[in-house]
Enzyme design. Structure first.
Site, PDB file in Angstrom:
ATOM      1  CB  THR A   1      26.693 -28.688   1.804  1.00 47.90           C
ATOM      2  OG1 THR A   1      28.085 -28.441   1.572  1.00 47.90           O
ATOM      3  CG2 THR A   1      26.531 -30.192   1.912  1.00 47.90           C
TER       4      THR A   1
ATOM      5  CE  LYS B   1      24.432 -31.267   5.838  1.00 48.17           C
ATOM      6  NZ  LYS B   1      23.270 -30.494   6.311  1.00 48.17           N
TER       7      LYS B   1
ATOM      8  CE1 TYR C   1      28.142 -31.572   6.513  1.00 50.19           C
ATOM      9  CE2 TYR C   1      29.178 -30.918   4.448  1.00 50.19           C
ATOM     10  CZ  TYR C   1      28.297 -30.659   5.482  1.00 50.19           C
ATOM     11  OH  TYR C   1      27.565 -29.499   5.483  1.00 50.19           O
TER      12      TYR C   1
ATOM     13  CD  GLU D   1      32.863 -30.177   1.100  1.00 47.15           C
ATOM     14  OE1 GLU D   1      33.324 -31.314   0.991  1.00 47.15           O
ATOM     15  OE2 GLU D   1      33.510 -29.153   0.806  1.00 47.15           O
TER      16      GLU D   1
HETATM   17  N1  GDD Z   1      39.115 -26.234   8.616  1.00 44.80           N
HETATM   18  C1  GDD Z   1      40.293 -25.960   8.027  1.00 44.80           C
HETATM   19  N2  GDD Z   1      41.405 -25.789   8.799  1.00 44.80           N
HETATM   20  N3  GDD Z   1      40.336 -25.838   6.696  1.00 44.80           N
HETATM   21  C2  GDD Z   1      41.522 -25.523   6.120  1.00 44.80           C
HETATM   22  C3  GDD Z   1      42.692 -25.343   6.861  1.00 44.80           C
HETATM   23  C4  GDD Z   1      42.641 -25.481   8.273  1.00 44.80           C
HETATM   24  O1  GDD Z   1      43.622 -25.325   8.984  1.00 44.80           O
HETATM   25  N4  GDD Z   1      43.698 -25.022   6.000  1.00 44.80           N
HETATM   26  C5  GDD Z   1      43.175 -25.020   4.773  1.00 44.80           C
HETATM   27  N5  GDD Z   1      41.868 -25.324   4.841  1.00 44.80           N
HETATM   28  C6  GDD Z   1      40.965 -25.425   3.687  1.00 44.80           C
HETATM   29  C7  GDD Z   1      40.189 -26.735   3.598  1.00 44.80           C
HETATM   30  O2  GDD Z   1      40.990 -27.741   3.024  1.00 44.80           O
HETATM   31  C8  GDD Z   1      39.025 -26.298   2.702  1.00 44.80           C
HETATM   32  O3  GDD Z   1      39.449 -26.341   1.348  1.00 44.80           O
HETATM   33  C9  GDD Z   1      38.808 -24.834   3.060  1.00 44.80           C
HETATM   34  O4  GDD Z   1      39.947 -24.442   3.814  1.00 44.80           O
HETATM   35  C10 GDD Z   1      37.542 -24.575   3.834  1.00 44.80           C
HETATM   36  O5  GDD Z   1      37.491 -25.450   4.936  1.00 44.80           O
HETATM   37  P1  GDD Z   1      36.410 -25.251   6.092  1.00 44.80           P
HETATM   38  O6  GDD Z   1      36.392 -23.849   6.560  1.00 44.80           O
HETATM   39  O7  GDD Z   1      36.675 -26.307   7.114  1.00 44.80           O
HETATM   40  O8  GDD Z   1      35.009 -25.446   5.363  1.00 44.80           O
HETATM   41  P2  GDD Z   1      34.504 -26.575   4.347  1.00 44.80           P
HETATM   42  O9  GDD Z   1      34.576 -26.014   2.965  1.00 44.80           O
HETATM   43  O10 GDD Z   1      35.184 -27.850   4.596  1.00 44.80           O
HETATM   44  O11 GDD Z   1      32.972 -26.767   4.757  1.00 44.80           O
HETATM   45  C11 GDD Z   1      32.136 -25.715   5.185  1.00 44.80           C
HETATM   46  O12 GDD Z   1      31.343 -25.240   4.115  1.00 44.80           O
HETATM   47  C12 GDD Z   1      30.453 -26.202   3.543  1.00 44.80           C
HETATM   48  C13 GDD Z   1      29.683 -25.532   2.386  1.00 44.80           C
HETATM   49  O13 GDD Z   1      28.816 -24.566   2.830  1.00 44.80           O
HETATM   50  C14 GDD Z   1      31.268 -26.297   6.309  1.00 44.80           C
HETATM   51  O14 GDD Z   1      30.513 -25.262   6.875  1.00 44.80           O
HETATM   52  C15 GDD Z   1      30.324 -27.353   5.760  1.00 44.80           C
HETATM   53  O15 GDD Z   1      29.454 -27.780   6.806  1.00 44.80           O
HETATM   54  C16 GDD Z   1      29.506 -26.712   4.628  1.00 44.80           C
HETATM   55  O16 GDD Z   1      28.607 -27.656   4.104  1.00 44.80           O
END
Ligand code: GDD
Length: 339
Positions: free
Chosen positions: A126, A154, A150, A128
């Site tokens: 990822t 990973k 996380y 991340e």
């Molecule tokens: N979840 C969430 N909820 N994120 C928010 C929110 C909210 O209310 N508001 C803003 N965000 C911002 C987070 O701070 C982050 O910068 C971005 O939105 C994306 O958050 P997520 O959709 O939760 O995804 P992620 O980037 O943390 O992780 C996802 O993608 C990775 C890369 O492929 C997950 O699927 C991971 O498992 C994956 O590895």
């Protein structure tokens, strides 16, 4: 001979799309899923493969269970997609996240080495792992600097994949995937939270959603495009590591704007920082509030990927653009809410 694939985490978004892809290519697909979890196969149903995937009880925390599934199912390819994948939760459960996401991959690799080192192995790595990267965009040569439990877990799994490849000769690939979304995304991730929430607001079923950092930027692609890249990695001549990404970053705010327009909300931003909100101009109602609980610690460098290597060596390219993705997800959620 029919090729056999084992997909761990088959009930997740990527598991469903990958199962569909492999079945369309004539594979027999076994899907690993946690025995203890109340198993919900709605995503497999949604993509029309729930009757074609054989589900096997698979527990990433249990080496002997992993080995016995591999011995029984005799896969030619294993795609390790199972994980505790919610970044924010990993701050509360760092040890459990490490057990599943880091050691889980090591347990599978160890079972592959013991049972049949010719099995090809894909590890779901990822963006991340880049965390607070020192360059943007990030590629396979960017130094890793994870900033969440996380990402750290990973990264261990990534290095074990590289190590089993280099030291033990296992055909093991690590796909470093940037965010990839779809109508099958869980509601805990920001894209689906927005499409699901705005669809409900547009139909009068809900007043408002709460979000964190609106200016957080991610490189968002379409999950079905990304599983094609996973498969290509395992078909290539030599195993390697590949970034899959669109190469463009957008903010949470950008995503909100496209989704609002798609579902018929007339969105305008007001205020700043924690007091910022979005209103629907037509009704004057607040539809987005900021809640600092949804902010992440340590989001510094915008995550955006450079997938040149995958383009060059695998011929992989994402097909769906960011705005098409946002619209597709919004339209699907509007339909679901109308039902
Ligand atoms: N979840 C969430 N909820 N994120 C928010 C929110 C909210 O209310 N508001 C803003 N965000 C911002 C987070 O701070 C982050 O910068 C971005 O939105 C994306 O958050 P997520 O959709 O939760 O995804 P992620 O980037 O943390 O992780 C996802 O993608 C990775 C890369 O492929 C997950 O699927 C991971 O498992 C994956 O590895």
């Amino acid at each position: 001979m029919t090729r056999r694939a084992l997909i761990t985490g088959v009930t997740g978004q990527d598991g469903a799309y990958l199962a569909r892809l492999l079945l369309s290519k004539g594979y027999a697909v076994v899907g690993g899923s946690r025995p203890a979890a109340a198993r919900d196969i709605w995503r497999l149903r949604e993509v029309g493969v729930d009757r074609d995937v054989k589900i096997a009880d698979l527990e990433l925390l249990d080496s002997s269970n992993i080995l016995s599934v591999i011995e029984r199912e005799r896969p030619d390819e294993i795609y390790n997609l199972a994980a505790q994948s919610v970044v924010s939760s990993s701050f509360q459960t760092p040890v459990l996240t490490g057990d599943a996401d880091a050691l889980g991959a090591a347990r599978i690799l160890e079972a592959v080495r013991k049972f049949n080192p010719l099995i090809r192995f894909y590890q779901a790595s990822t963006s991340e792992m880049f965390g607070d990267a020192n360059e943007s965009p990030q590629s396979e040569t960017t130094p890793f600097c994870p900033r969440s439990p996380y990402g750290v877990a990973k990264l261990y799994a990534h290095w074990m994949t590289v190590n089993f490849r280099n030291v033990d000769g296992v055909f093991a690939c690590s796909g470093i995937l940037f965010n990839h979304e779809s109508p099958l995304r869980g509601l805990e991730f920001v894209t689906r939270k927005i499409t699901h929430g705005f669809a409900a607001i547009a139909l009068g079923n809900r007043d408002c959603i709460e979000l964190g950092n609106l200016d957080a930027r991610r490189d968002w692609g379409f999950a079905a495009d990304y599983v094609e890249g996973m498969w290509r990695m395992l078909q290539s001549e030599k195993p390697s590591d590949y970034v899959l990404a669109t190469g463009r970053s957008h903010s949470v705010r950008d995503f909100c704007e496209i989704v609002a327009e798609t579902v018929g909300l007339d969105l305008a931003w007001q205020g700043v920082g924690i007091d910022e909100r979005a209103i629907d101009i037509k009704t004057g109602r607040t539809i987005v509030r900021i809640n600092k609980d949804f902010y992440r610690p340590n989001e510094l460098m915008p995550l955006v990927g450079n997938a040149t290597k995958a383009q060059r060596e695998l011929g992989w390219r994402p097909a769906m653009t960011f705005s098409e993705l946002a619209r597709t997800m919004a339209e699907r959620d509007l339909k679901l809410a109308q039902r």
